[in-house]
Enzyme design. Structure first.
Site, PDB file in Angstrom:
ATOM      1  N   GLU A   1     -27.561  23.791  32.331  1.00 38.95           N
ATOM      2  CA  GLU A   1     -26.447  22.711  32.031  1.00 38.95           C
ATOM      3  C   GLU A   1     -25.827  21.879  33.167  1.00 38.95           C
ATOM      4  O   GLU A   1     -25.043  22.885  33.912  1.00 38.95           O
ATOM      5  CB  GLU A   1     -25.284  23.607  31.297  1.00 38.95           C
TER       6      GLU A   1
ATOM      7  N   HIS B   1     -26.518  20.907  25.947  1.00 41.62           N
ATOM      8  CA  HIS B   1     -26.709  22.281  26.085  1.00 41.62           C
ATOM      9  C   HIS B   1     -27.844  22.770  25.475  1.00 41.62           C
ATOM     10  O   HIS B   1     -27.970  23.884  24.718  1.00 41.62           O
ATOM     11  CB  HIS B   1     -25.497  22.876  25.262  1.00 41.62           C
TER      12      HIS B   1
ATOM     13  N   HIS C   1     -15.854  24.653  26.634  1.00 41.90           N
ATOM     14  CA  HIS C   1     -16.522  23.402  26.197  1.00 41.90           C
ATOM     15  C   HIS C   1     -15.690  22.446  25.496  1.00 41.90           C
ATOM     16  O   HIS C   1     -16.101  21.949  24.505  1.00 41.90           O
ATOM     17  CB  HIS C   1     -17.685  23.792  25.206  1.00 41.90           C
TER      18      HIS C   1
HETATM   19  C1  GAL Z   1     -22.658  28.518  28.131  1.00 42.71           C
HETATM   20  C2  GAL Z   1     -21.726  29.698  28.628  1.00 42.71           C
HETATM   21  C3  GAL Z   1     -22.012  30.958  27.907  1.00 42.71           C
HETATM   22  C4  GAL Z   1     -21.942  31.001  26.156  1.00 42.71           C
HETATM   23  C5  GAL Z   1     -23.056  29.672  25.943  1.00 42.71           C
HETATM   24  C6  GAL Z   1     -22.433  29.345  24.308  1.00 42.71           C
HETATM   25  O1  GAL Z   1     -22.424  27.570  28.547  1.00 42.71           O
HETATM   26  O2  GAL Z   1     -21.835  29.691  29.984  1.00 42.71           O
HETATM   27  O3  GAL Z   1     -21.019  31.947  28.356  1.00 42.71           O
HETATM   28  O4  GAL Z   1     -20.681  30.732  25.995  1.00 42.71           O
HETATM   29  O5  GAL Z   1     -22.783  28.378  26.514  1.00 42.71           O
HETATM   30  O6  GAL Z   1     -23.080  30.484  23.654  1.00 42.71           O
END
Ligand code: GAL
Length: 348
Positions: free
Chosen positions: A313, A177, A104
């Protein structure tokens, strides 16, 4: 209807914007991170439910680097292997914040910055935030100007629009998210929600770090087959290596028909009858079943445990910048580019 509220925080003043319509549906979005804080809609009994997870205190969103509740993520959502990539013959290093990979784009993620409120459009019931991301920001090339708009229509569509313009080629794969719980944000597990996902294939991961192998795998005959509606929990505990590696669903599904007219996903809250339909023009979606939630304190003193929310997402595929046969996430220099994701709510 559009209302604004200024709030002073530890790091300066932020503006929260409420958008509402005549169906009693309302959203609160903050200029802190261009974050979706609240999404209220009526259930089948006419009760209002807040269907997204979040924090009570606005200041907590400055530390939104673990769960990413409601976050606008950029420049690249999801994983970049070895936190590096090559573009036009040059190699770029970004931060290692997930083992030696990048997740991210953080630290200093877009979701922790205060965005400019660029336009409040009462006629269209829409707010637009603006972020200037300079050349070298987070290690990415090029000055990027990013606008994100949130619009709430009369018929309960939340339209999230990303408008990007950079002066050099740069990778760009934004996402929202939000964690949804259609039974209400504080109602517990989402495993009895019904999910239909129009995705015949997905990108399997190599190990628990969740970098795609690069294969395109058929969902047919596997727990990943949501082409016909089934509960999220139905197959989640099967002994299937891809589920075991991620502790549940946390994978990129390849959308059969990315479209703003036809939903790629339909989800129903079993207790409230609230239906969420999702649409996008992006090629993939990370369907994350909230496996890492671990009694996170949330709004109204809720404690969000494992699988108390799910995310859809929309994005380019994880590690696409290092995987030439995946659709390219490169935003071309001086080429205004728009992506849109829509979440529509209703009741059964
Ligand atoms: C998602 C990711 C997960 C986790 C989450 C945040 O996008 O795929 O593995 O990291 O974000 O906690």
């Amino acid at each position: 209807m559009l209302q604004t509220q200024k709030i002073s925080t530890a790091q300066g003043s932020v503006t929260n914007i409420t958008l509402s319509n005549h169906n009693q549906t309302s959203l609160i979005i903050s200029s802190l991170g261009a974050t979706l804080l609240s999404f209220k809609t009526q259930d089948k009994k006419g009760r209002l439910q807040d269907i997204v997870l979040g924090f009570d205190a606005i200041d907590d969103y400055f530390n939104n680097t673990d769960t990413y509740f409601g976050a606008s993520v950029g420049r690249i959502a999801n994983r970049t292997e070895n936190a590096s990539f090559s573009l036009n013959g040059e190699t770029f290093q970004i931060a290692e914040n997930d083992g030696n990979n990048n997740l991210h784009s953080g630290p200093n993620g877009y979701q922790t910055r205060i965005w400019e409120v660029d336009c409040l459009d009462e006629v269209n019931n829409q707010v637009t935030f603006k972020l200037e991301s300079p050349d070298g920001d987070q290690g990415y090339p090029g000055n990027l100007t990013l606008h994100i708009s949130y619009q709430l229509t009369k018929d309960n569509h939340l339209k999230i629009t990303y408008q990007a313009l950079a002066d050099k080629d740069t990778p760009f794969s934004p996402t929202n998210h939000s964690y949804f719980n259609l039974n209400g944000h504080a109602s517990g597990s989402i495993e009895n929600h019904l999910l239909k996902l129009n995705a015949s294939t997905y990108t399997p991961i190599r190990d628990s770090k969740s970098i795609p192998i690069g294969d395109i795998a058929d969902v047919e005959g596997t727990p990943f087959d949501f082409k016909n509606p089934k509960t999220i929990g139905q197959d989640i505990s099967q002994s299937f290596d891809q589920l075991e590696l991620a502790g549940g669903y946390d994978h990129n599904f390849i959308l059969d028909h990315p479209s703003l007219q036809y939903p790629f996903a339909t989800v129903i809250g079993d207790k409230t009858g609230i239906i969420l339909e999702a649409f996008t023009d992006l090629p993939g979606v990370q369907f994350y079943s909230g496996n890492f939630l671990n009694n996170h304190p949330g709004k109204e003193r809720a404690l969000y445990g494992k699988r108390h929310g799910f995310c859809l997402e929309t994005q380019f595929f994880p590690n696409a910048i290092n995987t030439p046969h995946f659709p390219s996430p490169v935003l071309k220099a001086n080429t205004p580019t728009t992506y849109q994701t829509i979440y529509k709510v209703g009741v059964m």
